[in-house]
Design an enzyme around this catalytic site. Sequence first.
Site, PDB file in Angstrom:
ATOM      1  N   LYS A  81      26.335  -4.154  -2.287  1.00  0.00           N
ATOM      2  CA  LYS A  81      27.867  -4.275  -2.407  1.00  0.00           C
ATOM      3  C   LYS A  81      28.603  -3.427  -1.506  1.00  0.00           C
ATOM      4  O   LYS A  81      29.773  -3.337  -1.571  1.00  0.00           O
ATOM      5  CB  LYS A  81      28.425  -3.556  -3.708  1.00  0.00           C
ATOM      6  CG  LYS A  81      27.501  -4.064  -4.956  1.00  0.00           C
ATOM      7  CD  LYS A  81      28.025  -3.029  -6.174  1.00  0.00           C
ATOM      8  CE  LYS A  81      27.415  -3.301  -7.546  1.00  0.00           C
ATOM      9  NZ  LYS A  81      27.603  -2.282  -8.718  1.00  0.00           N
TER      10      LYS A  81
ATOM     11  N   HIS B 138       5.403   6.012  11.612  1.00  0.00           N
ATOM     12  CA  HIS B 138       4.707   5.689  10.227  1.00  0.00           C
ATOM     13  C   HIS B 138       3.740   7.105   9.967  1.00  0.00           C
ATOM     14  O   HIS B 138       2.792   6.742  10.133  1.00  0.00           O
ATOM     15  CB  HIS B 138       4.048   4.264  10.168  1.00  0.00           C
ATOM     16  CG  HIS B 138       3.687   4.187   8.951  1.00  0.00           C
ATOM     17  ND1 HIS B 138       3.690   4.871   7.701  1.00  0.00           N
ATOM     18  CD2 HIS B 138       3.115   2.993   8.335  1.00  0.00           C
ATOM     19  CE1 HIS B 138       3.513   4.028   6.531  1.00  0.00           C
ATOM     20  NE2 HIS B 138       2.947   3.016   6.757  1.00  0.00           N
TER      21      HIS B 138
ATOM     22  N   ARG C 230       0.503  -1.076  -0.056  1.00  0.00           N
ATOM     23  CA  ARG C 230       0.152  -0.019  -0.131  1.00  0.00           C
ATOM     24  C   ARG C 230       0.747   1.466  -0.011  1.00  0.00           C
ATOM     25  O   ARG C 230       0.672   2.174  -0.825  1.00  0.00           O
ATOM     26  CB  ARG C 230      -0.886   0.039   1.202  1.00  0.00           C
ATOM     27  CG  ARG C 230      -2.157  -0.324   1.167  1.00  0.00           C
ATOM     28  CD  ARG C 230      -2.677  -0.919   2.596  1.00  0.00           C
ATOM     29  NE  ARG C 230      -1.781  -2.093   2.972  1.00  0.00           N
ATOM     30  CZ  ARG C 230      -2.046  -3.287   2.528  1.00  0.00           C
ATOM     31  NH1 ARG C 230      -3.137  -3.488   1.926  1.00  0.00           N
ATOM     32  NH2 ARG C 230      -1.277  -4.175   2.776  1.00  0.00           N
TER      33      ARG C 230
HETATM   34  C1  NCD Z   1       2.093  -0.944   8.196  1.00  0.00           C
HETATM   35  C2  NCD Z   1       3.343  -0.994   8.246  1.00  0.00           C
HETATM   36  O1  NCD Z   1       3.938  -1.450   7.064  1.00  0.00           O
HETATM   37  O2  NCD Z   1       3.749  -0.490   9.201  1.00  0.00           O
HETATM   38  N1  NCD Z   1       1.414  -1.291   7.017  1.00  0.00           N
HETATM   39  C3  NCD Z   1       1.189  -0.278   5.946  1.00  0.00           C
HETATM   40  O3  NCD Z   1       2.176   0.730   5.839  1.00  0.00           O
HETATM   41  N2  NCD Z   1       0.025   0.286   5.468  1.00  0.00           N
HETATM   42  C4  NCD Z   1       1.294  -2.062   9.099  1.00  0.00           C
HETATM   43  C5  NCD Z   1       1.752  -3.679   9.081  1.00  0.00           C
HETATM   44  O4  NCD Z   1       2.642  -4.036   8.140  1.00  0.00           O
HETATM   45  O5  NCD Z   1       1.222  -4.429   9.659  1.00  0.00           O
END
Ligand code: NCD
Length: 297
Positions: A77, A127, A49
């Site tokens: 590398k 995130h 996503r």
């Molecule tokens: C999440 C992530 O990668 O932190 N997914 C995302 O970015 N939509 C959550 C997950 O991997 O569970």
Amino acid sequence: MKHLITTADFSNEEILKLFDDAKMFLDLKSNNLLQGKIIVTLFFENSTRTRSSFEIAAKRLGAEVVNLEVQTSSTKKGETVEDTIANLDAMKPDAIIIRHSDCGLPASLVKFIKCPILNAGDGRNAHPTQALLDLYTIMDHYNYDVDGKNVAIVGDIVNSRVASSNLELLPRFGINPILVSPKIFNVVSEYKSVKNIKKVIDDIDIILSLRVQHERHNFSRTQEELEKSTKKYAKKYCITKDIIQNRDLIVLHPGPVNRNIDISDEVLLDSRSKVLEQVTNGVAIRMACLKKLILNQ
Ligand code: NCD
């Protein structure tokens, strides 16, 4: 130069302005706001996503995207990530989007580069665009009337960067987190914490379900043990119709959803599930973030 490393990088005022832009972009029609700009994406961790969402967002704004294939890049590398980034920056891109398993890596790269850097997830740390799109989805549903709402954050909280970014962001807009997890996945925090969602379900307006982050666990288990513990986990933490019944609440998940472990098939089909709406909102939010950081407006 502004970066987006954690949600704390944007003030509430900046976020509300960002949401106005996202609303404008929500039809996901193409425009030429970033025509002639080049955006580099560097994903050292798996992504479906977030990577495609950023790429579509950039292209909808008219920018060109260069995806560095990490598996075939010079980090294989022996080049350090810092050197890879400094070299990419020397080619004068307009923004760099990075996902890496090391907590704090995007923050440490800021001093090596002259363009905005957007953190697409660093280990279990942060995130930011996910938390922003989660907040946007909640705000949109409740017509911005979110002060005093309760969100149950359910699952592997300690290993989830989505949880940690939401825990920074949602309370700033008056949304109260309640943590729901088994003891091994919990975090020490100022928030109420329970092991069983049924104890708090009557107070909940939003459920944010999380995937169990097996890739970040350092205990080894046989396949049989894993299946057994997953079954046990799902019995208590899977969001089912039995748990939500006909309550007035919404269900969010950042994806990827492990069906019938995180959320049941039935709930995913329920109109209270916002999972796909989050994905659509995610593109608009990332368009707004790219516009803000690249055009500085
Ligand atoms: C999440 C992530 O990668 O932190 N997914 C995302 O970015 N939509 C959550 C997950 O991997 O569970």
